[in-house]
Write an enzyme that holds these catalytic residues in place. Structure first.
Site, PDB file in Angstrom:
ATOM      1  N   ASN A  24       0.860  -1.183   0.000  1.00  0.00           N
ATOM      2  CA  ASN A  24       0.000   0.000   0.000  1.00  0.00           C
ATOM      3  C   ASN A  24       0.898   1.235   0.000  1.00  0.00           C
ATOM      4  O   ASN A  24       1.454   1.605   1.035  1.00  0.00           O
ATOM      5  CB  ASN A  24      -0.893  -0.039   1.255  1.00  0.00           C
ATOM      6  CG  ASN A  24      -1.772   1.188   1.380  1.00  0.00           C
ATOM      7  OD1 ASN A  24      -1.833   2.019   0.474  1.00  0.00           O
ATOM      8  ND2 ASN A  24      -2.445   1.315   2.519  1.00  0.00           N
ATOM      9  N   HIS A  64      -9.863   1.165   4.774  1.00  0.00           N
ATOM     10  CA  HIS A  64      -8.589   1.362   5.484  1.00  0.00           C
ATOM     11  C   HIS A  64      -8.809   2.388   6.596  1.00  0.00           C
ATOM     12  O   HIS A  64      -9.562   3.343   6.432  1.00  0.00           O
ATOM     13  CB  HIS A  64      -7.507   1.841   4.513  1.00  0.00           C
ATOM     14  CG  HIS A  64      -6.146   1.856   5.139  1.00  0.00           C
ATOM     15  ND1 HIS A  64      -5.738   2.874   5.978  1.00  0.00           N
ATOM     16  CD2 HIS A  64      -5.121   0.968   5.084  1.00  0.00           C
ATOM     17  CE1 HIS A  64      -4.505   2.591   6.398  1.00  0.00           C
ATOM     18  NE2 HIS A  64      -4.116   1.454   5.869  1.00  0.00           N
ATOM     19  N   GLU A  96      -5.529  -4.798  10.971  1.00  0.00           N
ATOM     20  CA  GLU A  96      -4.552  -3.722  11.111  1.00  0.00           C
ATOM     21  C   GLU A  96      -4.819  -2.914  12.374  1.00  0.00           C
ATOM     22  O   GLU A  96      -5.655  -2.008  12.359  1.00  0.00           O
ATOM     23  CB  GLU A  96      -4.652  -2.774   9.911  1.00  0.00           C
ATOM     24  CG  GLU A  96      -4.672  -3.490   8.574  1.00  0.00           C
ATOM     25  CD  GLU A  96      -4.017  -2.654   7.490  1.00  0.00           C
ATOM     26  OE1 GLU A  96      -3.367  -3.259   6.646  1.00  0.00           O
ATOM     27  OE2 GLU A  96      -4.140  -1.420   7.499  1.00  0.00           O
ATOM     28  N   GLY A 105       2.727  -0.928   4.347  1.00  0.00           N
ATOM     29  CA  GLY A 105       2.679   0.490   3.985  1.00  0.00           C
ATOM     30  C   GLY A 105       4.076   1.045   3.792  1.00  0.00           C
ATOM     31  O   GLY A 105       4.708   0.834   2.756  1.00  0.00           O
TER      32      GLY A 105
HETATM   33  P1  PGA Z   1       2.520   0.613   7.683  1.00  0.00           P
HETATM   34  O1  PGA Z   1       1.049   0.725   7.072  1.00  0.00           O
HETATM   35  O2  PGA Z   1       3.131  -0.628   7.148  1.00  0.00           O
HETATM   36  O3  PGA Z   1       3.210   1.868   7.245  1.00  0.00           O
HETATM   37  O4  PGA Z   1       2.363   0.556   9.172  1.00  0.00           O
HETATM   38  C1  PGA Z   1       0.252  -0.418   6.932  1.00  0.00           C
HETATM   39  C2  PGA Z   1      -1.095  -0.037   6.389  1.00  0.00           C
HETATM   40  O5  PGA Z   1      -1.613   1.037   6.722  1.00  0.00           O
HETATM   41  O6  PGA Z   1      -1.665  -0.785   5.583  1.00  0.00           O
END
Ligand code: PGA
Length: 234
Positions: free
Chosen positions: A7, A84, A152, A215
């Site tokens: 993402n 999300h 998440e 992310g």
């Molecule tokens: P991150 O984001 O890996 O930067 O913590 C994950 C996400 O929001 O899907």
């Protein structure tokens, strides 16, 4: 095969896209890419399996600033993230998860539904309650046949803080049981939140996790190669 989803959020300048695509070429068959919508065409043409980070709430019409699933589908997306936490926070996606899932089903696009609790909800032991509520809202009036859920924890996104393996296992396995018992559906569950090349080996020990939504780390092709290497074993 485990899902490794990237993402990219609201990152990468247009001038940076060609180099990023080139640097990711070696692992293009191993990852799903969720770039900003303006780059979807570039990613599809470069041969990546591509999805959108969100979709508008209708197929067309007077929705200033939105991009519809039919427009994205014509560009070649196969997946879409729905709900999300950043969409739920900065927009009002809690209200539209249901509609967006419906649009995905109607258009043959795989939805990846994001669920997860805040830090306060985690402390008060409400993680599963929140996840179930967010899952239920996706199912209202929808005949879902295939669903990927990304667990998440909001407090883990972009913070470098990750729950213990035992905690993630508990949540992921309970989510699977819940959806199966209530809706008769076997879902795949991803984990998202500060996944990196430094913690992937540890996360890989979690039995009930079917992949990752990544992310920040997905902006580094080098780190992504290490993650792919660890997950795929090559
Ligand atoms: P991150 O984001 O890996 O930067 O913590 C994950 C996400 O929001 O899907």
């Amino acid at each position: 095969m485990k899902i490794i989803a990237c993402n990219l959020k609201m990152n990468l300048m247009p001038s940076e896209v060609p180099k990023y695509l080139e640097d990711m070429q070696g692992i293009k068959n191993e990852v799903l890419m969720f770039p900003p919508s303006i780059y979807i065409d570039n990613f599809v043409k470069a041969g990546f399996t591509t999805g959108s980070q969100d979709i508008g709430i209708a197929e067309k019409g007077a929705y200033t600033g939105d991009i519809s699933i039919t427009q994205l589908k014509e560009l070649g997306i196969k997946y879409s993230i729905v709900g999300h936490s950043e969409r739920r926070t900065y927009h009002i996606d809690d209200r539209f998860v249901n509609k967006k899932i419906e649009l995905c089903i109607e258009n043959g696009i795989y939805p990846i539904l994001c669920v997860g609790e805040t830090h306060e909800e985690n402390i008060s032991g409400d993680t599963l309650k929140i996840c179930y509520k967010e899952i239920d809202s996706a199912f209202i009036d929808n005949e879902i046949k295939d669903l990927i859920i990304s667990y998440e924890p909001i407090w883990s996104i972009g913070t470098g803080i990750i729950p213990s393996n035992e905690f993630i296992e508990d949540i992921a396995s309970n989510i699977k049981k819940y959806v199966y018992n209530k809706y008769g559906l076997e879902v795949r569950v991803l984990y998202g939140g500060s996944v990196s090349d430094e913690n992937i080996e540890k996360l890989e020990k979690i039995e009930s996790i079917d992949g990752y939504l990544i992310g920040g780390c997905s902006l580094s092709p080098e780190s992504m190669k290490k993650i792919v290497h660890t997950v795929r074993g090559f």
